[in-house]
Design a protein around this motif. Structure first.
Motif, PDB file in Angstrom:
ATOM      1  N   MET A 163       0.832  -1.208   0.000  1.00 30.57           N
ATOM      2  CA  MET A 163       0.000   0.000   0.000  1.00 30.57           C
ATOM      3  C   MET A 163       0.862   1.252   0.000  1.00 30.57           C
ATOM      4  SD  MET A 163      -3.055  -0.977   2.575  1.00 30.57           S
ATOM      5  CE  MET A 163      -3.796  -2.587   2.405  1.00 30.57           C
ATOM      6  N   ALA A 164       1.958   1.221   0.775  1.00 30.50           N
ATOM      7  CA  ALA A 164       2.861   2.380   0.835  1.00 30.50           C
ATOM      8  C   ALA A 164       3.467   2.637  -0.544  1.00 30.50           C
ATOM      9  CB  ALA A 164       3.968   2.123   1.854  1.00 30.50           C
ATOM     10  N   ARG A 165       3.824   1.536  -1.242  1.00 32.07           N
ATOM     11  CA  ARG A 165       4.382   1.685  -2.583  1.00 32.07           C
ATOM     12  C   ARG A 165       3.371   2.335  -3.516  1.00 32.07           C
ATOM     13  NH1 ARG A 165       6.773  -3.182  -2.205  1.00 32.07           N
ATOM     14  NH2 ARG A 165       4.902  -4.160  -3.006  1.00 32.07           N
ATOM     15  N   LYS A 166       2.115   1.863  -3.424  1.00 34.74           N
ATOM     16  CA  LYS A 166       1.070   2.425  -4.294  1.00 34.74           C
ATOM     17  C   LYS A 166       0.877   3.902  -3.980  1.00 34.74           C
ATOM     18  CE  LYS A 166      -1.346  -1.820  -4.771  1.00 34.74           C
ATOM     19  NZ  LYS A 166      -2.338  -2.616  -4.055  1.00 34.74           N
ATOM     20  N   LEU A 167       0.856   4.254  -2.692  1.00 37.66           N
ATOM     21  CA  LEU A 167       0.698   5.666  -2.320  1.00 37.66           C
ATOM     22  C   LEU A 167       1.850   6.482  -2.884  1.00 37.66           C
ATOM     23  CD1 LEU A 167      -0.585   5.453   1.347  1.00 37.66           C
ATOM     24  CD2 LEU A 167      -1.850   6.146  -0.692  1.00 37.66           C
ATOM     25  N   ARG A 189       1.546   9.622  -5.290  1.00 38.02           N
ATOM     26  CA  ARG A 189       2.126  10.914  -4.949  1.00 38.02           C
ATOM     27  C   ARG A 189       3.032  11.399  -6.083  1.00 38.02           C
ATOM     28  NH1 ARG A 189       5.102   9.798  -0.470  1.00 38.02           N
ATOM     29  NH2 ARG A 189       3.233   9.208   0.617  1.00 38.02           N
ATOM     30  N   GLY A 190       3.848  10.472  -6.632  1.00 33.13           N
ATOM     31  CA  GLY A 190       4.741  10.820  -7.743  1.00 33.13           C
ATOM     32  C   GLY A 190       3.959  11.366  -8.930  1.00 33.13           C
TER      33      GLY A 190
END
Ligand SMILES: [Zn+2]
Length: 214
Positions: free
Chosen positions: A192-196, A200-201
């Motif tokens: 989930m952190a990667r997806k966020l 954000r990018g």
């Protein structure tokens, strides 16, 4: 024409698990003559790490190799054989430049280098395949965590925290299940952190584009 040549070296990198097939390199080696059959190999510290065989046809090359992947056939070797189209564009002084057409379904991009994975494909297709593999792994972790929650009699959903040891369950079993649950929750949250981070990018890209136009 024809014949089998070998001993060609594809690339020297060892750390990158993507094997690359550079059509310019193969062409410079004089191997792209119709009817020719040769092998191309990748080495690391003098040892062969992968070999594929190529059969050149008039406007295409047939790739033939075996793939071993944890995601397919449970780690068994899988025979792979398919055609990659070649494309030619004119370049200065009457010469011509050779390109691969990415063989991934729905792609067909004209590229100089194909990267293998399970299938040799252009860089963009490889990124997509990697991203969807990651996503599938994250989803699996979330589902596994929920299955363990079910066994533990906990409320479904990893956000609902730890529900404690169910009555009648051995402590040992409980600690084992709880540790596995923790591990899957960790994987799921990392996903989930990667997806966020990706979202954000993208937002930053949009902001930057907006700033440039205003
Ligand atoms: Zn592609």
């Amino acid at each position: 024409m024809g014949g089998f040549g070998s001993g060609r070296q594809g690339g020297g990198r060892c750390t990158d698990d993507l094997r690359s097939l550079d059509v310019r390199k193969i062409n410079r080696a004089g191997l792209l003559t119709p009817g020719r059959w040769f092998s191309w190999q990748w080495t690391c510290n003098g040892e062969t790490t992968a070999t594929i065989s190529l059969q050149v046809e008039t406007n295409s090359v047939v790739l033939d190799y075996r793939n071993r992947s944890a995601h397919h056939n449970g780690g068994e070797w899988e025979p792979m054989r398919y055609t990659v189209a070649l494309d030619r564009t004119p370049c200065g002084f009457g010469g011509e430049r050779l390109w691969w057409r990415c063989p991934a379904v729905g792609c067909g991009r004209r590229v100089a280098v194909l990267y293998g994975g399970r299938v040799f494909a252009c860089r963009q297709c490889n990124h997509l395949a990697y991203a969807s593999q990651r996503e599938a792994a994250d989803d699996r972790a979330t589902r596994r965590a929920d299955k363990l929650r079910d066994r533990l009699g906990w409320e479904p959903g990893i956000w609902n925290g730890d529900g404690g040891k169910p009555k009648g369950m051995h402590s040992r079993t409980y600690w084992q299940l709880q540790a596995r649950h923790e591990a899957f929750v960790g994987m799921s949250l990392a996903g989930m952190a990667r997806k966020l981070g990706i979202v954000r990018g993208r937002l930053e890209d949009i902001d930057a584009a907006f700033d440039r136009t205003n």
